[in-house]
Design a protein around this motif. Sequence first.
Motif, PDB file in Angstrom:
ATOM      1  N   SER A  15     -37.610 -28.629  13.925  1.00 53.77           N
ATOM      2  CA  SER A  15     -38.893 -28.829  13.270  1.00 53.77           C
ATOM      3  C   SER A  15     -38.981 -30.217  12.650  1.00 53.77           C
ATOM      4  CB  SER A  15     -39.103 -27.762  12.190  1.00 53.77           C
ATOM      5  OG  SER A  15     -40.326 -27.953  11.515  1.00 53.77           O
ATOM      6  N   ILE A  19     -41.888 -33.196  13.365  1.00 53.78           N
ATOM      7  CA  ILE A  19     -42.959 -33.489  12.403  1.00 53.78           C
ATOM      8  C   ILE A  19     -42.749 -34.812  11.671  1.00 53.78           C
ATOM      9  CG2 ILE A  19     -43.425 -31.044  12.040  1.00 53.78           C
ATOM     10  CD1 ILE A  19     -42.010 -31.216   9.367  1.00 53.78           C
ATOM     11  N   ASN A  26     -49.869 -36.535   9.082  1.00 56.54           N
ATOM     12  CA  ASN A  26     -48.964 -37.162   8.121  1.00 56.54           C
ATOM     13  C   ASN A  26     -49.629 -38.318   7.387  1.00 56.54           C
ATOM     14  OD1 ASN A  26     -46.839 -35.448   8.633  1.00 56.54           O
ATOM     15  ND2 ASN A  26     -45.872 -36.785  10.135  1.00 56.54           N
ATOM     16  N   CYS A  46     -50.784 -27.371   4.804  1.00 60.04           N
ATOM     17  CA  CYS A  46     -50.024 -27.866   5.956  1.00 60.04           C
ATOM     18  C   CYS A  46     -48.804 -27.000   6.232  1.00 60.04           C
ATOM     19  CB  CYS A  46     -49.591 -29.312   5.717  1.00 60.04           C
ATOM     20  SG  CYS A  46     -50.944 -30.514   5.733  1.00 60.04           S
ATOM     21  N   GLY A  47     -48.092 -26.637   5.167  1.00 53.12           N
ATOM     22  CA  GLY A  47     -46.896 -25.817   5.338  1.00 53.12           C
ATOM     23  C   GLY A  47     -47.218 -24.433   5.872  1.00 53.12           C
ATOM     24  N   ASP A  50     -48.343 -24.646   9.553  1.00 53.16           N
ATOM     25  CA  ASP A  50     -47.181 -24.803  10.433  1.00 53.16           C
ATOM     26  C   ASP A  50     -46.423 -23.489  10.590  1.00 53.16           C
ATOM     27  OD1 ASP A  50     -47.573 -27.397  11.130  1.00 53.16           O
ATOM     28  OD2 ASP A  50     -45.750 -28.188  10.212  1.00 53.16           O
ATOM     29  N   THR A 121     -55.035 -30.604  11.414  1.00 55.42           N
ATOM     30  CA  THR A 121     -54.037 -29.607  11.797  1.00 55.42           C
ATOM     31  C   THR A 121     -54.429 -28.876  13.081  1.00 55.42           C
ATOM     32  OG1 THR A 121     -53.430 -29.261   9.476  1.00 55.42           O
ATOM     33  CG2 THR A 121     -52.790 -27.543  11.048  1.00 55.42           C
ATOM     34  N   THR A 131     -45.495 -27.399  17.535  1.00 53.90           N
ATOM     35  CA  THR A 131     -45.142 -26.164  16.835  1.00 53.90           C
ATOM     36  C   THR A 131     -45.146 -24.937  17.733  1.00 53.90           C
ATOM     37  OG1 THR A 131     -47.449 -25.864  16.137  1.00 53.90           O
ATOM     38  CG2 THR A 131     -45.980 -27.022  14.617  1.00 53.90           C
ATOM     39  N   VAL A 155     -39.723 -23.483   9.227  1.00 49.43           N
ATOM     40  CA  VAL A 155     -40.744 -23.487   8.169  1.00 49.43           C
ATOM     41  C   VAL A 155     -40.250 -24.247   6.939  1.00 49.43           C
ATOM     42  CG1 VAL A 155     -42.015 -22.010   6.561  1.00 49.43           C
ATOM     43  CG2 VAL A 155     -41.856 -21.377   8.980  1.00 49.43           C
ATOM     44  N   SER A 158     -40.700 -27.884   7.505  1.00 46.89           N
ATOM     45  CA  SER A 158     -42.101 -28.280   7.385  1.00 46.89           C
ATOM     46  C   SER A 158     -42.511 -28.419   5.927  1.00 46.89           C
ATOM     47  CB  SER A 158     -42.990 -27.255   8.088  1.00 46.89           C
ATOM     48  OG  SER A 158     -44.359 -27.586   7.939  1.00 46.89           O
ATOM     49  N   TRP A 161     -40.839 -31.456   4.292  1.00 47.98           N
ATOM     50  CA  TRP A 161     -41.405 -32.736   4.706  1.00 47.98           C
ATOM     51  C   TRP A 161     -42.743 -33.011   4.026  1.00 47.98           C
ATOM     52  CZ3 TRP A 161     -40.862 -37.392   6.213  1.00 47.98           C
ATOM     53  CH2 TRP A 161     -41.939 -38.102   6.752  1.00 47.98           C
ATOM     54  N   PHE A 162     -43.645 -32.054   4.065  1.00 49.33           N
ATOM     55  CA  PHE A 162     -44.965 -32.290   3.490  1.00 49.33           C
ATOM     56  C   PHE A 162     -44.904 -32.437   1.976  1.00 49.33           C
ATOM     57  CE2 PHE A 162     -46.430 -30.260   7.521  1.00 49.33           C
ATOM     58  CZ  PHE A 162     -47.121 -31.367   7.995  1.00 49.33           C
TER      59      PHE A 162
END
Length: 210
Positions: A15, A19, A26, A46-47, A50, A121, A131, A155, A158, A161-162
């Motif tokens: 993942s 991403i 992003n 976003c999370g 995803d 998204t 994804t 997950v 994700s 990262w966000f």
Amino acid sequence: MTNLLPPFLTGFASSAALIVAIGAQNLFVLRQGLRHEHVGPIVLFCGVADAVLIVAGVSGVGAFLGAAPQFTALLALGGAAFLASYGLIALRRMLVPAAVTMAENGSLTLRRALAATAGFTFLNPHVYLDTVLLLGTIGSAQPAPLRPIFVLGAVCASFSWFTALGYGARILKPVFARPAAWRVLDALVGITMLALAASLIVRVVLGSAP
């Protein structure tokens, strides 16, 4: 516990590799993080998005999308229109000095921010490619009892990262205190969005939409 670690790490690494790249979603999260606008709801959206797409991919939806080229072509054209319009807005904003500051003037409402996030998204076929198709394929290759662990790892990557992108953007606040920095960012956003839109149109024309 030892047997659960490999699928979790596989999901997390897979993942993260997909991403952590410059893309429409992003860049939007980064820009909102720099402006301190609705960062929490955007990161959460976003999370969760995803997570839903990853679960769908591992559950077999990826195979359906791969067998529906007409649907993906329509999705690509819709995504291209959305990305191109936002790219033009970013380039226009770059040319207006008053619009490239951290001031609250022109800030997005929560509804508009979440609508834009949803667009980046769900109207971007590359999100489905990453994804649903790719992670779905990797996850489906795991033994059935370990697939939930793979999904959990993906997950977690994700959300991590966000969260880092949205809240870590404030570290760059001194740099973006200057309008010139915002011009550079908006130029990058505009060019990236237009390039992505063009690539989607080319794929549809060539009959190879993602």
